[in-house]
Design an enzyme around this catalytic site. Structure first.
Site, PDB file in Angstrom:
ATOM      1  CB  VAL B 234      25.420  51.414 -27.267  1.00 52.24           C
ATOM      2  CG1 VAL B 234      27.097  51.424 -27.130  1.00 52.24           C
ATOM      3  CG2 VAL B 234      25.010  52.751 -26.929  1.00 52.24           C
ATOM      4  N   PRO B 235      26.370  49.302 -30.140  1.00 50.79           N
ATOM      5  CG  PRO B 235      27.626  49.409 -32.250  1.00 50.79           C
ATOM      6  CD  PRO B 235      26.966  50.168 -31.162  1.00 50.79           C
ATOM      7  CB  CYS B 236      28.891  46.485 -26.386  1.00 49.11           C
ATOM      8  SG  CYS B 236      27.395  45.641 -25.975  1.00 49.11           S
ATOM      9  CG  HIS B 237      26.813  43.175 -31.246  1.00 50.20           C
ATOM     10  ND1 HIS B 237      25.837  44.262 -31.103  1.00 50.20           N
ATOM     11  CD2 HIS B 237      26.868  42.916 -32.560  1.00 50.20           C
ATOM     12  CE1 HIS B 237      25.606  44.761 -32.235  1.00 50.20           C
ATOM     13  NE2 HIS B 237      26.202  44.167 -33.201  1.00 50.20           N
TER      14      HIS B 237
END
Lengths: 192, 280
Positions: B234-237
């Site tokens: 889950v690409p919260c970056h």
């Protein structure tokens, strides 16, 4: 000036970062490290899979519920042994209170039927020794098993059985003396 | 029959820890045979020092009575050794015994340090950076979700394979079942919207808030992403601050910068998003 080890003005101590040896093991790590030994202990105490399973499960449940309150530096092994010992001893006490007459019958290892010099082979004898161990008073049985099969120190046994080191040692020795008086003669017969 | 098994305070009967039985046997008025016989149970369970064992052997060799007693103790010891038979396995797994679900975990080495990966029966449930965090800290957090972690590298193979491909620049999307556990609908929406941000794009916290129908909730979005159990997947970056600075990241901003660089997004000297980056 007061200085905390490892901490300087602009560097927080390692503990504050949650790194270093101050992180307590997770519950699953404690179980991974000691769970098998606890099951082995429950088995040695009861010599019966159903009873061993019961003690094991109850020990895990009690430990899981209490784990959050445990000091991170605690001796987890002795702590688990203590829960298992308490579970075992209070279970025996309960059984004896509910029906004192079944005390002899509850024993899981059947008492050998024949006692004759000629017919006693090594396997009979081992069964008999197993049986005699399960007939020792619970605390002596637990102390002997911890010392003999779990390489526990007397300090650990004392913690595990909620007693003093002197009493832990006395319990182990007393158990062995009883076994010897029971078997001294017959052991002689099967000597190779 | 009731047995009183609590020994009375019989300190004199027991060799005190550390006190030598050899010295004890030399005391005036002490019968060495008593000392020898009292020491025999301890001999069976490793209580005696080497000189004490030697003394005991010497004494029993020269004393018929003690020799016989010692012999029978040794046979009890041998019988106890022989009854230490193989132990059966517990019928229940630990997780079942505790009424918990299992989370199987393994490890992956990445350019941003070692990572712990865990998967439940429902799907991937943890991607934990270990560069600045202890393994047991991550495991403890998994436990707070009612899961029982068990190390099993083979079980996390699909996840570690895909993560490995991502870090090698060969994968842009993940195809894994996901287990977020019990999370609030808001957090679920935030993680869902974040999952739809494609490789190489960046969005602001405010834009995520707008996309889930909660305009103005950018701070809450940041908090929810701070608890993202599955970074990278889950690409919260890819979520940054409106002023073009990176914002906080679960594994530290150093890791966030490296992940974005891997996706072709670079921050300039002032730590601002470089011009030309695809920010919405």
């Amino acid at each position: 000036m007061l200085a905390t080890a490892g901490a300087t003005m602009d560097q927080p101590p390692l503990e504050a970062l949650g790194v270093g040896p101050t992180v307590a093991p997770s519950f699953s790590t404690v179980v991974a490290d000691h769970g098998d030994a606890i099951y082995r202990y429950a088995w040695h105490l009861t010599r019966n899979q159903t009873d061993a399973d019961d003690i094991y499960q109850e020990t895990l449940l009690k430990a899981y519920r209490a784990y959050g309150k445990l000091d991170g530096d605690a001796n987890h092994r002795a702590w688990l042994y203590r829960i298992a010992s308490n579970t075992f001893i209070s279970d025996r006490r309960k059984r004896n209170r509910e029906n004192p007459l079944t005390e002899a019958m509850e024993q899981t290892v059947p008492a050998p039927a024949v006692e004759q010099a000629d017919g006693l082979d090594a396997r009979d004898l081992l069964r008999e020794v197993e049986h005699s161990v399960t007939e020792l008073p619970p605390k002596q049985r637990a102390a002997l098993i911890l010392r003999k099969y779990h390489e526990a120190s007397y300090a650990e046994i004392a913690v595990s059985l909620n007693t003093s080191e002197v009493a832990a040692r006395a319990n182990v020795h007393e158990a062995l003396k009883k076994l010897r008086t029971q078997f001294a003669d017959r052991l002689d017969w099967i000597r190779p | 029959m009731t047995t009183h098994n609590e020994p009375r305070q019989t300190h004199i009967d027991q060799p005190a820890p550390g006190a030598s039985i050899i010295e004890e046997a030399r005391q005036p008025g002490v019968d060495p045979c008593d000392v020898a016989c009292d020491a025999m149970p301890g001999y069976l369970v490793g209580d005696l020092s080497t000189p004490e064992k030697l003394w005991l052997h010497e004494h029993t060799a020269g004393c018929n009575y003690c020799h016989n007693v010692f012999d029978s103790y040794e046979r009890v010891g041998n019988a106890l050794d022989d009854t230490a038979t193989a132990t059966p396995r517990p019928t229940l797994s630990v997780a079942t015994a505790l009424g918990l679900r299992e989370a199987r975990y393994g490890f992956l080495d990445t350019p941003v340090g070692p990572v712990l990966v865990a998967t439940s029966d429902l799907g991937l449930c943890e991607v934990g950076y270990l560069a600045h965090r202890e393994r047991d800290d991550v495991l403890g957090e998994i436990e707070t979700r009612g899961l029982f972690p068990i190390e099993n590298q083979a079980s996390v193979r699909p996840a570690t394979d895909q993560l490995g491909e991502y870090f090698a620049g060969k994968r842009h999307t993940f195809d894994l079942p996901i287990d977020f556990g019990a999370i609030t609908p808001f957090t679920r929406d935030v993680l869902g919207a974040t999952s739809r941000v494609p490789f190489g794009d960046v969005l602001t916290y405010g834009e995520i808030a707008r996309r889930i129908g909660k305009p103005g909730a950018s701070r809450a979005v940041g908090n929810a992403l701070g608890r993202n159990p599955l970074p990278v997947v889950v690409p919260c970056h890819r979520i940054v601050r409106a002023d073009g600075s990176m914002g906080w990241y679960t594994g530290g901003t150093g890791i966030k910068r490296r992940l974005l660089a891997l996706e072709g997004i670079h921050f300039d000297q002032t730590r601002q998003l470089a011009l030309g980056a695809n920010v919405h």
